[in-house]
Design a protein around this motif. Structure first.
Motif, mmCIF file in Angstrom:
data_model
loop_
_atom_site.group_PDB
_atom_site.id
_atom_site.type_symbol
_atom_site.label_atom_id
_atom_site.label_comp_id
_atom_site.label_asym_id
_atom_site.label_seq_id
_atom_site.Cartn_x
_atom_site.Cartn_y
_atom_site.Cartn_z
ATOM 1 N N ALA A 53 0.757 -1.309 0.082
ATOM 2 C CA ALA A 53 -0.032 0.101 -0.016
ATOM 3 C C ALA A 53 0.909 1.350 -0.144
ATOM 4 O O ALA A 53 0.575 2.236 -0.565
ATOM 5 C CB ALA A 53 -1.155 -0.123 1.281
ATOM 6 N N ALA A 54 2.002 1.247 0.849
ATOM 7 C CA ALA A 54 2.969 2.321 0.871
ATOM 8 C C ALA A 54 3.303 2.886 -0.559
ATOM 9 O O ALA A 54 3.576 3.834 -0.982
ATOM 10 C CB ALA A 54 4.077 2.030 1.578
ATOM 11 N N LEU A 55 3.778 1.792 -1.481
ATOM 12 C CA LEU A 55 4.360 1.842 -2.533
ATOM 13 C C LEU A 55 3.093 2.691 -3.621
ATOM 14 O O LEU A 55 3.376 3.538 -4.477
ATOM 15 C CB LEU A 55 4.563 0.416 -3.439
ATOM 16 N N ILE A 56 1.785 2.209 -3.451
ATOM 17 C CA ILE A 56 0.924 3.083 -4.230
ATOM 18 C C ILE A 56 0.689 4.243 -3.776
ATOM 19 O O ILE A 56 0.360 5.238 -4.407
ATOM 20 C CB ILE A 56 -0.509 2.143 -3.824
ATOM 21 N N GLU A 57 0.668 4.355 -2.566
ATOM 22 C CA GLU A 57 0.508 5.686 -1.789
ATOM 23 C C GLU A 57 1.495 6.684 -2.323
ATOM 24 O O GLU A 57 1.294 7.958 -2.835
ATOM 25 C CB GLU A 57 0.491 5.525 -0.401
ATOM 26 N N PHE B 10 0.392 7.734 -10.344
ATOM 27 C CA PHE B 10 -0.872 7.069 -10.280
ATOM 28 C C PHE B 10 -2.034 8.174 -10.346
ATOM 29 O O PHE B 10 -1.889 9.339 -9.650
ATOM 30 C CB PHE B 10 -1.036 5.978 -9.094
ATOM 31 N N GLN B 11 -3.155 7.602 -10.474
ATOM 32 C CA GLN B 11 -4.430 8.715 -10.112
ATOM 33 C C GLN B 11 -4.845 8.490 -8.786
ATOM 34 O O GLN B 11 -4.266 7.530 -7.891
ATOM 35 C CB GLN B 11 -5.662 7.843 -11.082
ATOM 36 N N PRO B 12 -5.410 9.625 -8.283
ATOM 37 C CA PRO B 12 -5.611 9.536 -6.850
ATOM 38 C C PRO B 12 -7.018 8.656 -6.529
ATOM 39 O O PRO B 12 -7.562 9.009 -5.997
ATOM 40 C CB PRO B 12 -5.995 11.041 -6.605
ATOM 41 N N VAL B 13 -6.477 7.347 -6.576
ATOM 42 C CA VAL B 13 -7.500 6.341 -6.114
ATOM 43 C C VAL B 13 -7.368 6.029 -4.840
ATOM 44 O O VAL B 13 -6.431 6.256 -4.033
ATOM 45 C CB VAL B 13 -7.314 5.098 -6.967
ATOM 46 N N ASN B 14 -8.517 5.356 -4.351
ATOM 47 C CA ASN B 14 -8.516 5.108 -3.067
ATOM 48 C C ASN B 14 -7.470 3.720 -2.668
ATOM 49 O O ASN B 14 -7.601 2.859 -3.655
ATOM 50 C CB ASN B 14 -9.744 4.367 -2.401
ATOM 51 N N VAL B 15 -6.494 3.959 -1.952
ATOM 52 C CA VAL B 15 -5.226 3.166 -1.821
ATOM 53 C C VAL B 15 -5.680 1.602 -1.530
ATOM 54 O O VAL B 15 -5.224 0.770 -2.016
ATOM 55 C CB VAL B 15 -4.259 3.696 -0.869
ATOM 56 N N SER B 16 -6.477 1.637 -0.678
ATOM 57 C CA SER B 16 -6.872 0.158 -0.206
ATOM 58 C C SER B 16 -7.753 -0.525 -1.285
ATOM 59 O O SER B 16 -7.735 -1.641 -1.688
ATOM 60 C CB SER B 16 -7.906 0.268 1.095
ATOM 61 N N LEU C 295 -5.111 2.196 -12.999
ATOM 62 C CA LEU C 295 -4.379 2.867 -11.922
ATOM 63 C C LEU C 295 -3.760 3.884 -12.481
ATOM 64 O O LEU C 295 -3.442 4.909 -11.789
ATOM 65 C CB LEU C 295 -3.540 1.944 -11.085
ATOM 66 N N ALA C 296 -3.148 3.869 -13.603
ATOM 67 C CA ALA C 296 -1.904 4.566 -14.237
ATOM 68 C C ALA C 296 -2.778 6.090 -14.604
ATOM 69 O O ALA C 296 -3.685 6.311 -14.694
ATOM 70 C CB ALA C 296 -1.343 4.026 -15.279
ATOM 71 N N LYS C 297 -1.715 7.058 -14.308
ATOM 72 C CA LYS C 297 -2.225 8.436 -14.965
ATOM 73 C C LYS C 297 -1.823 8.572 -16.507
ATOM 74 O O LYS C 297 -1.148 7.998 -17.040
ATOM 75 C CB LYS C 297 -1.304 9.442 -14.245
#
Lengths: 193, 193
Positions: free
Chosen positions: A133-137, A145-151, B191-193
């Motif tokens: 999750a930290a990598l995605i964040e 990345f797009q500002p998606v919900n991380v979980s 996920l990608a921008k």
DNA sequence: GTCTATAGTGAGATAGAC
DNA sequence: GTCTATCTCACTATAGAC
């Protein structure tokens, strides 16, 4: 050598156990079933393993450690976050393809682990999820990345690779690499046009 | 009414069974465990159900029929393929949230079904997957979706909604609808921008 | 290390009183 | 319909001969 021979027998038991647990579940597999597959009597297996629970623990723990060390390796590289996430997805798929039975057991039968192994396994998984999750964040923060919900992103990714093992057969229309490419495309760029 | 489940003792047994099977697995749940939860002796439950296997079958079959009838309804609408796929994703998530224990059992413990129920369940699931895949395929042909691999897209979607039930808790940061929106965004735009 | 035999346990399910 | 008591069976695991 005697020690190598013993190790092989033990490993054979673990490998056959993973296949049977995947196929029929931990509760649906008896030590007699396993013994038949291994080619010895049920009682004889106790010279190589301590208990049925220990077999499950050894399978689950090995897979948990594999995931954790893979994550640690990737965290140390200086690739972009997008590349790190892609690399992790590839590793998940590859492990699923190469060690599918054990991964399947770790995914489905971990709940039959006795304490304290059950808690240890759940903690290890939670740690892994935190690192992923930290990598995605960080990827979102870096604008990759797009500002998606991380979980939501994390669990979508983690679950997307699970079905590979139910679906993939060597010599199917897709090679392992092609399959990885397709899944990464789906997860990174989505279905819509 | 067809959609209302009766809240008699039989249904109470089935509901508590679903919860326990989800929590500890079918093999890890004894009839005595279940009886304690229901509030009667194990023997008394046999006045309401025929066997432990029947409990599992009733749970799995109900969920399978729910999925199939939902798909049939959506197929009949004249929405776009993208809208149909989105609607199916929403229904999956909603069923997961509203009937999570039973869905979890149908997802994980179906392999303990005895024949011929096992074959029937697998056939039903395969039919459902075929119908869902056809929607994706037609969506690609209509130019609504990217030309992804249909199986990869299908299984990515089906597995993405599974984790909801492990993760979602009522009163969490996200409402059910917000969660649906997030997952659909992730699956449709990536996920990608 | 492998076997046969079996101890010990807990499971699903049934019988029959009430 | 619910209970107590119990049957029967399959399971994990152990004992002890070889």
């Amino acid at each position: 050598m005697l020690t190598t021979r013993k190790t092989n027998r033990r490993q054979l038991i673990l490998d056959e156990a993973a296949k049977l647990f995947k196929q029929k579940g931990f509760g649906g597999t008896s030590m007699r079933d396993l013994a038949r597959e291994v080619g010895m009597e049920a009682a004889s297996m106790y010279n190589h393993i301590k208990s049925k629970d220990e077999i499950l623990d050894l399978i689950c723990t090995r897979i948990a450690h594999t995931y954790i060390s893979q994550l640690a390796e990737i965290e140390l590289t200086d690739a972009s976050y997008a590349e790190k996430v892609k690399a992790l997805i590839r590793l998940h798929i590859r492990l699923m393809i190469e060690d599918g039975a054990a991964v399947s057991v770790a995914n489905h039968d971990w709940k039959y682990l006795p304490e304290p192994q059950l808690t240890a396994f759940k903690d290890a998984r939670k740690n892994y999820e935190k690192g992923f999750a930290a990598l995605i964040e960080q990827g979102i923060a870096a604008g990759e990345f797009q500002p998606v919900n991380v979980s939501v992103a994390l669990f979508t990714i983690l679950s997307a690779v699970r079905w590979v093992e139910l679906w993939y057969r060597p010599g199917r229309e897709l090679s392992a690499e092609e399959l990885e490419d397709h899944i990464i495309t789906m997860l990174l760029t989505g279905l819509a046009k």
